[in-house]
Design a protein around this motif. Structure first.
Motif, PDB file in Angstrom:
ATOM      1  N   VAL A 158       0.845  -1.196   0.000  1.00  0.00           N
ATOM      2  CA  VAL A 158       0.000   0.000   0.000  1.00  0.00           C
ATOM      3  C   VAL A 158       0.882   1.249   0.000  1.00  0.00           C
ATOM      4  O   VAL A 158       0.594   2.212  -0.697  1.00  0.00           O
ATOM      5  N   ALA A 159       1.992   1.225   0.776  1.00  0.00           N
ATOM      6  CA  ALA A 159       2.877   2.385   0.861  1.00  0.00           C
ATOM      7  C   ALA A 159       4.281   1.954   1.257  1.00  0.00           C
ATOM      8  O   ALA A 159       4.463   0.941   1.932  1.00  0.00           O
ATOM      9  N   ASN A 160       5.282   2.740   0.822  1.00  0.00           N
ATOM     10  CA  ASN A 160       6.680   2.572   1.224  1.00  0.00           C
ATOM     11  C   ASN A 160       7.119   3.854   1.894  1.00  0.00           C
ATOM     12  O   ASN A 160       6.879   4.946   1.362  1.00  0.00           O
ATOM     13  N   LEU A 161       7.761   3.727   3.061  1.00  0.00           N
ATOM     14  CA  LEU A 161       8.197   4.900   3.810  1.00  0.00           C
ATOM     15  C   LEU A 161       9.661   4.738   4.220  1.00  0.00           C
ATOM     16  O   LEU A 161      10.081   3.642   4.606  1.00  0.00           O
ATOM     17  N   SER A 162      10.411   5.833   4.160  1.00  0.00           N
ATOM     18  CA  SER A 162      11.808   5.851   4.593  1.00  0.00           C
ATOM     19  C   SER A 162      11.930   6.683   5.854  1.00  0.00           C
ATOM     20  O   SER A 162      11.148   7.607   6.074  1.00  0.00           O
ATOM     21  N   SER A 163      12.952   6.384   6.630  1.00  0.00           N
ATOM     22  CA  SER A 163      13.187   7.130   7.867  1.00  0.00           C
ATOM     23  C   SER A 163      13.521   8.577   7.543  1.00  0.00           C
ATOM     24  O   SER A 163      14.334   8.861   6.665  1.00  0.00           O
ATOM     25  N   ALA A 164      12.856   9.481   8.257  1.00  0.00           N
ATOM     26  CA  ALA A 164      13.144  10.904   8.120  1.00  0.00           C
ATOM     27  C   ALA A 164      13.866  11.394   9.368  1.00  0.00           C
ATOM     28  O   ALA A 164      13.925  12.584   9.636  1.00  0.00           O
ATOM     29  N   GLY A 165      14.376  10.455  10.159  1.00  0.00           N
ATOM     30  CA  GLY A 165      15.077  10.796  11.387  1.00  0.00           C
ATOM     31  C   GLY A 165      14.138  10.790  12.579  1.00  0.00           C
ATOM     32  O   GLY A 165      12.957  11.110  12.453  1.00  0.00           O
ATOM     33  N   GLY A 166      14.656  10.386  13.703  1.00  0.00           N
ATOM     34  CA  GLY A 166      13.851  10.334  14.926  1.00  0.00           C
ATOM     35  C   GLY A 166      12.707   9.353  14.789  1.00  0.00           C
ATOM     36  O   GLY A 166      12.870   8.252  14.289  1.00  0.00           O
ATOM     37  N   GLN A 167      11.545   9.747  15.216  1.00  0.00           N
ATOM     38  CA  GLN A 167      10.351   8.911  15.179  1.00  0.00           C
ATOM     39  C   GLN A 167       9.437   9.334  14.032  1.00  0.00           C
ATOM     40  O   GLN A 167       8.236   9.533  14.231  1.00  0.00           O
ATOM     41  N   ARG A 168       9.987   9.461  12.825  1.00  0.00           N
ATOM     42  CA  ARG A 168       9.196   9.891  11.672  1.00  0.00           C
ATOM     43  C   ARG A 168       9.639   9.136  10.425  1.00  0.00           C
ATOM     44  O   ARG A 168      10.825   8.942  10.192  1.00  0.00           O
ATOM     45  N   TYR A 169       8.641   8.738   9.631  1.00  0.00           N
ATOM     46  CA  TYR A 169       8.883   8.048   8.365  1.00  0.00           C
ATOM     47  C   TYR A 169       8.010   8.710   7.302  1.00  0.00           C
ATOM     48  O   TYR A 169       6.819   8.902   7.509  1.00  0.00           O
ATOM     49  N   ASP A 170       8.608   9.081   6.155  1.00  0.00           N
ATOM     50  CA  ASP A 170       7.893   9.738   5.069  1.00  0.00           C
ATOM     51  C   ASP A 170       7.987   8.875   3.812  1.00  0.00           C
ATOM     52  O   ASP A 170       8.990   8.207   3.588  1.00  0.00           O
ATOM     53  N   GLY A 171       6.955   8.921   2.988  1.00  0.00           N
ATOM     54  CA  GLY A 171       6.968   8.176   1.740  1.00  0.00           C
ATOM     55  C   GLY A 171       5.718   8.450   0.949  1.00  0.00           C
ATOM     56  O   GLY A 171       5.110   9.514   1.069  1.00  0.00           O
ATOM     57  N   SER A 172       5.332   7.465   0.126  1.00  0.00           N
ATOM     58  CA  SER A 172       4.131   7.626  -0.691  1.00  0.00           C
ATOM     59  C   SER A 172       3.419   6.297  -0.835  1.00  0.00           C
ATOM     60  O   SER A 172       4.018   5.230  -0.702  1.00  0.00           O
ATOM     61  N   THR A 173       2.114   6.390  -1.112  1.00  0.00           N
ATOM     62  CA  THR A 173       1.319   5.186  -1.352  1.00  0.00           C
ATOM     63  C   THR A 173       1.562   4.749  -2.786  1.00  0.00           C
ATOM     64  O   THR A 173       2.126   5.492  -3.592  1.00  0.00           O
ATOM     65  N   THR A 174       1.113   3.551  -3.124  1.00  0.00           N
ATOM     66  CA  THR A 174       1.257   3.076  -4.504  1.00  0.00           C
ATOM     67  C   THR A 174       0.433   3.926  -5.455  1.00  0.00           C
ATOM     68  O   THR A 174       0.697   3.945  -6.643  1.00  0.00           O
ATOM     69  N   GLY A 175      -0.548   4.646  -4.943  1.00  0.00           N
ATOM     70  CA  GLY A 175      -1.356   5.558  -5.749  1.00  0.00           C
ATOM     71  C   GLY A 175      -0.717   6.937  -5.898  1.00  0.00           C
ATOM     72  O   GLY A 175      -1.292   7.817  -6.525  1.00  0.00           O
ATOM     73  N   GLY A 176       0.468   7.160  -5.300  1.00  0.00           N
ATOM     74  CA  GLY A 176       1.179   8.420  -5.439  1.00  0.00           C
ATOM     75  C   GLY A 176       0.896   9.455  -4.380  1.00  0.00           C
ATOM     76  O   GLY A 176       1.394  10.571  -4.454  1.00  0.00           O
ATOM     77  N   GLN A 177       0.100   9.118  -3.368  1.00  0.00           N
ATOM     78  CA  GLN A 177      -0.240  10.073  -2.308  1.00  0.00           C
ATOM     79  C   GLN A 177       0.872  10.111  -1.256  1.00  0.00           C
ATOM     80  O   GLN A 177       1.404   9.069  -0.880  1.00  0.00           O
ATOM     81  N   GLN A 178       1.242  11.301  -0.777  1.00  0.00           N
ATOM     82  CA  GLN A 178       2.253  11.430   0.268  1.00  0.00           C
ATOM     83  C   GLN A 178       1.717  10.873   1.581  1.00  0.00           C
ATOM     84  O   GLN A 178       0.526  11.041   1.881  1.00  0.00           O
ATOM     85  N   ILE A 179       2.575  10.237   2.359  1.00  0.00           N
ATOM     86  CA  ILE A 179       2.186   9.679   3.647  1.00  0.00           C
ATOM     87  C   ILE A 179       3.314   9.863   4.645  1.00  0.00           C
ATOM     88  O   ILE A 179       4.487   9.744   4.277  1.00  0.00           O
ATOM     89  N   SER A 180       2.974  10.197   5.889  1.00  0.00           N
ATOM     90  CA  SER A 180       3.958  10.340   6.959  1.00  0.00           C
ATOM     91  C   SER A 180       3.474   9.567   8.178  1.00  0.00           C
ATOM     92  O   SER A 180       2.305   9.628   8.533  1.00  0.00           O
ATOM     93  N   LEU A 181       4.394   8.845   8.793  1.00  0.00           N
ATOM     94  CA  LEU A 181       4.156   8.118  10.039  1.00  0.00           C
ATOM     95  C   LEU A 181       4.970   8.827  11.106  1.00  0.00           C
ATOM     96  O   LEU A 181       6.163   9.083  10.890  1.00  0.00           O
ATOM     97  N   TYR A 182       4.388   9.184  12.232  1.00  0.00           N
ATOM     98  CA  TYR A 182       5.129   9.888  13.275  1.00  0.00           C
ATOM     99  C   TYR A 182       4.519   9.592  14.642  1.00  0.00           C
ATOM    100  O   TYR A 182       3.388   9.175  14.763  1.00  0.00           O
ATOM    101  N   ARG A 183       5.322   9.828  15.674  1.00  0.00           N
ATOM    102  CA  ARG A 183       4.846   9.679  17.063  1.00  0.00           C
ATOM    103  C   ARG A 183       4.955  11.004  17.753  1.00  0.00           C
ATOM    104  O   ARG A 183       5.736  11.840  17.497  1.00  0.00           O
TER     105      ARG A 183
END
Length: 183
Positions: A158-183
């Motif tokens: 559904v999505a691939n995310l790379s570490s953006a440092g600390g507790q954050r991961y940024d990437g995009s979905t297979t549909g091209g939408q930006q996605i961020s995971l953070y705490r």
């Protein structure tokens, strides 16, 4: 003989009846008395305030171009596939560090994803709550090639995310939408 059997049967019936009657009052005392209804106030409702806006995505630093000639001790790549780009300051992604609740920002909305180390189709168990678009289908996750990979119930990415440092991961979905995971 017939009279003895009839008398015995009658005594047995009386004994059984006496046992039932003597147990009956005790059974009534073992049950709790019914509760009386308590008065309640009327239920009130009101509108909840809107959720806070998600934080802006972190811009990744530009990656310098690769050197023209490989170093003498470098081994040639066995595959022509592009490797995921990571910044020099990015820490290695470890499964144990991803377990737990994460906030997600995608498609102008925000939601939550919970990740566990329970084996599941396509990797490990995940659950999304209130997510828009493709991210609502996330049921699994894994780490591959230094990236966090979110997957659906069929094991498709559904999505691939790379570490953006600390507790954050940024990437995009297979549909091209930006996605961020953070705490």
């Amino acid at each position: 003989m017939k009279q003895i059997l009839t008398t015995g049967a009658a005594l047995a019936a009386l004994a059984a009846l006496a046992a039932c009657q003597s147990a009956s009052p005790a059974a009534d005392y073992s049950r709790p008395a019914p509760l009386t209804a308590a008065p309640t106030s009327p239920v009130q409702s009101s509108q909840l305030p809107p959720p806070p806006p998600p934080p802006p995505p972190v811009q990744q630093a530009a990656i310098p171009p690769a050197p023209a000639a490989p170093a003498a001790d470098a081994t040639p790549a066995s595959s022509g596939a592009a490797q995921p780009a990571q910044t020099a300051s990015a820490e290695p992604v470890k499964r144990e560090g991803l377990v737990g609740a994460w906030k997600v920002s995608t498609g102008g909305g925000s939601c939550q994803i919970f990740m566990a180390l329970t084996k599941w189709t396509g990797g490990y168990r995940a659950a999304s709550r209130g997510c828009p678009g493709q991210v609502a289908d996330v049921t699994a996750w894994d780490v591959a090639g230094g990236q966090v990979v979110l997957k659906d119930s069929g094991g498709s990415t559904v999505a691939n995310l790379s570490s953006a440092g600390g507790q954050r991961y940024d990437g995009s979905t297979t549909g091209g939408q930006q996605i961020s995971l953070y705490r």
